[in-house]
Design an enzyme around this catalytic site. Structure first.
Site, mmCIF file in Angstrom:
data_model
loop_
_atom_site.group_PDB
_atom_site.id
_atom_site.type_symbol
_atom_site.label_atom_id
_atom_site.label_comp_id
_atom_site.label_asym_id
_atom_site.label_seq_id
_atom_site.Cartn_x
_atom_site.Cartn_y
_atom_site.Cartn_z
ATOM 1 N N GLY A 39 22.251 39.476 28.726
ATOM 2 C CA GLY A 39 21.058 40.693 28.539
ATOM 3 C C GLY A 39 19.655 39.893 28.161
ATOM 4 N N GLY A 93 18.068 38.268 30.382
ATOM 5 C CA GLY A 93 17.045 38.145 31.696
ATOM 6 C C GLY A 93 17.493 37.029 32.708
ATOM 7 N N LYS A 94 18.605 36.417 32.555
ATOM 8 C CA LYS A 94 19.070 35.246 33.509
ATOM 9 C C LYS A 94 18.909 35.288 34.722
ATOM 10 C CE LYS A 94 23.089 34.415 31.822
ATOM 11 N NZ LYS A 94 23.205 35.472 30.541
ATOM 12 N N THR A 95 19.574 36.663 35.196
ATOM 13 C CA THR A 95 19.689 36.844 36.659
ATOM 14 C C THR A 95 18.283 37.241 37.075
ATOM 15 O OG1 THR A 95 21.728 37.661 36.200
ATOM 16 C CG2 THR A 95 20.590 38.451 38.528
ATOM 17 N N SER A 96 17.287 38.078 36.462
ATOM 18 C CA SER A 96 15.915 38.125 36.885
ATOM 19 C C SER A 96 15.176 37.159 36.890
ATOM 20 C CB SER A 96 15.307 39.261 35.983
ATOM 21 O OG SER A 96 16.079 40.520 35.954
ATOM 22 N N ASP A 148 28.788 34.490 37.206
ATOM 23 C CA ASP A 148 28.974 35.339 36.290
ATOM 24 C C ASP A 148 30.117 36.245 36.880
ATOM 25 O OD1 ASP A 148 29.270 37.788 34.379
ATOM 26 O OD2 ASP A 148 27.019 37.441 34.144
ATOM 27 N N THR A 167 20.367 47.891 35.568
ATOM 28 C CA THR A 167 21.586 46.860 35.679
ATOM 29 C C THR A 167 22.472 47.327 34.535
ATOM 30 O OG1 THR A 167 20.314 45.305 36.653
ATOM 31 C CG2 THR A 167 22.194 44.610 35.669
#
Length: 595
Positions: A18, A20-23, A45, A501
């Protein structure tokens, strides 16, 4: 305030769920592609939302991202990888061995251990095999939440140790069968992760104490694995310009205090800081804003949009308490506040005079940091993987080992040195904890979505393993799935944030649970700025962004729904957790009921 350095070819984003790794991984990849580089983003993931953030449907092969020339992405789908891995191991024997033998092999490859091995196998091909990604200038890995990632990274040495010490042939469950051939590839994977010339590990955190603690733990554990080429990104930093707004001031002060008290090891790393963005980070336009925050227009409105809001958490707690006993499980995407909600429910039930056990199956648990007081009737436990492995190993050797000769016992000990054992031992402890719900309340703060589902799906594989090594099954395990499926015994509370998300992830979780015969009891929407009472323009704009997600959960998805406002007082300690339950959403300019 900039994106992390992209000096190396491989970038590895990791951190607490949560943050913000993906963003951030997508914004970094997009910025590189805009600079003329060819970039591949890979998600490892199990609960990936990479395709949602990039706005393009993905699979397990590199897919060009629409509207972003030079940018490609793929998802390592653990279930699909497991199916491919399973067929690679079983397929050559079809038509040769009897049907019963084939069925037995397929059963051996049906457990959660196979899924983890298969996902790592795919990951290793991309990182350890130079030819697999030769056409890309940069490869960015968007990884799973911290606990799962560290397990992924430690697998190579764990498997290598197991295989090297095997003298009579690996006798573990079927998944081990294909590992010997991969030793060279796994060694290359670890070597590349450790190379400062080739790989940068980007630790992503929010500007809060828990997130920075977790990032520092990750830093230290990675360093112990020989991976010291690390950098830090603090995401979502909110700078309040003395607005006088209580929520904005609290948000800025919390961030400043957390950064001032950052662990020394973490503070020593090179750092990048990304500002708080008033709208979500889904889609290429939002990712460009993350990379170039100076292009974001400053909002001016001090008003929130009008919409009806669900009630606070207290009504749900009253309903739970009326049952007198049972299991309450908080589930959801990493970083949505499962731990805090679980602790708040446990404290409230104990304050009502009930005997309550608060426990977690999350490998990255931080319940102790959330609950810093003593509450009569409340016992706090954690399912510790290393301790459970030791107990399980001792029990199996005591029951099954005494019946074996020296050679047979040596083979059994080899089995128990396998990483498969940890999955089995933790699952066994999970079942034992659920059993305690017969005599009081058990509140379980569970692992992030993907890991939790794998844990629940392990029931049949675990059953077969117990029968093989012990010849019997504990009552707690025999009763586990029926109890989880009994709404009178188990209440699953799905926790989410009012953002795209987390809500989409929670919706997928809801469907997975229903397919498994587990009907969720309620949803909790956590940390709502819309319900906080703020009038700060940036936060009001973010509050308006929450409306469609609150409406979707409250009107369409949740059988029961509660909403927790973003609170100026941090919900830590007994008093803070009590306030989390009793606080009602701010209803100024809103209707107080749904309809």
């Amino acid at each position: 305030m900039t994106l992390p350095s992209t000096r190396t070819r491989f970038l590895f984003f990791t951190g607490k769920g949560g943050v913000g790794k993906t963003s951030l991984s997508c914004a970094t990849g997009l910025a590189l592609a805009q600079a003329g580089k060819s970039v591949l983003i890979v998600s490892t993931d199990p609960a990936s939302n990479l395709d949602e953030v990039l706005g393009t449907g993905l699979n397990q092969t590199p897919t060009a991202i629409a509207g972003a020339p030079g940018l490609f992405a793929l998802n390592i789908d653990p279930e699909a990888a497991a199916h491919t891995y399973r067929e690679r191991m079983v397929g050559p024997y079809r038509g040769i061995l009897p049907a019963a033998a084939i069925q037995s092999m397929e059963e051996q490859f049906s457990g959660a251990c196979t899924v983890e091995i298969a996902a790592f196998d795919e990951f290793s091909k991309l990182l350890g095999d130079p030819g697999a990604t030769a056409e890309f200038d940069h490869v960015i890995f968007d990884t799973a939440p911290t606990g799962h990632t560290l397990r992924l990274l430690t697998l190579p040495s764990a498997w290598d140790e197991f295989i090297s010490s095997s003298t009579g042939g690996a006798s573990c469950l079927g998944p081990l069968a294909g590992l010997e051939k991969q030793k060279t590839l796994y060694a290359a994977t670890v070597e590349r992760l450790s190379s400062a010339e080739e790989t940068t590990v980007v630790l992503v955190a929010r500007a809060d104490a828990a997130s920075l603690r977790e990032a520092d733990r990750t830093r230290a554990e990675l360093a112990d694995l020989g991976i010291r080429n690390q950098t830090l990104v603090v995401n979502g930093l909110f700078p309040d310009a003395a607005s006088g707004d209580a929520i904005a001031t609290a948000m800025a002060q919390r961030a400043a205090e957390a950064l001032a008290n950052m662990p020394a090891g973490l503070a020593g790393l090179s750092q990048s800081r990304i500002p708080f963005l008033p709208r979500g980070t889904v889609g290429l336009a939002a990712l460009r804003e993350m990379a170039h925050p100076e292009i974001v227009a400053s909002p001016t409105s001090h008003e929130m949009p009008a919409t009806s809001l669900p009630p606070g958490l207290s009504a749900l707690v009253e309903d739970m308490a009326s049952a007198g006993h049972g299991v309450i499980m908080t589930m959801g995407k990493g970083g949505v506040g499962k731990t805090t909600v679980a602790a708040a429910i446990a404290v409230a039930l104990a304050k009502k005079g009930h005997h309550v056990v608060l426990s977690t199956t999350d490998p990255a648990a931080h319940i102790a940091a959330t609950l810093d007081g003593i509450v009569p009737g409340l016992t706090v436990k954690r399912i510790d993987p290393s301790q459970e492995v030791q107990l399980y190993t001792e029990e199996v050797l005591a029951k099954a080992g005494q019946q074996l000769d020296a050679g047979g016992r040596a083979m059994l000990e080899e089995d128990l040195r396998s990483p498969c054992t940890e999955e089995i031992a933790v699952f066994r402890a999970f079942a034992r904890t659920v059993d305690e719900g017969k005599n009081g309340f058990v509140v379980l703060d569970t692992a992030p979505t993907g890991h939790t589902i794998l844990l629940l799906d392990a029931a049949e594989a675990y059953h077969r393993e117990v029968m093989r090594t012990q010849g019997d099954m504990p009552e707690s395990v025999r009763e586990l799935l029926p109890r989880l499926r009994d709404p009178g015994y188990t209440r699953v509370v799905i926790v989410t944030l009012p953002e795209a998300t987390p809500v989409h992830e929670a919706e997928r979780l809801d469907k997975d649970l229903v397919r498994a015969g587990i009907k969720p009891y309620a949803w909790v929407i956590n940390q709502s700025l819309l319900a906080s009472g703020t009038t700060h323009p940036v936060l009001c704009q973010r509050g308006g962004y929450e409306v469609p997600f609150i409406r979707r959960v409250a009107d369409s998805l949740a059988p029961e729904c509660a909403l927790i406002p973003w609170l100026a007082e941090s919900p830590v300690g007994v008093t803070g957790l009590e306030h989390l339950v009793t606080q009602q959403p701010c209803i100024e300019a809103h209707s107080s009921s749904l309809g």
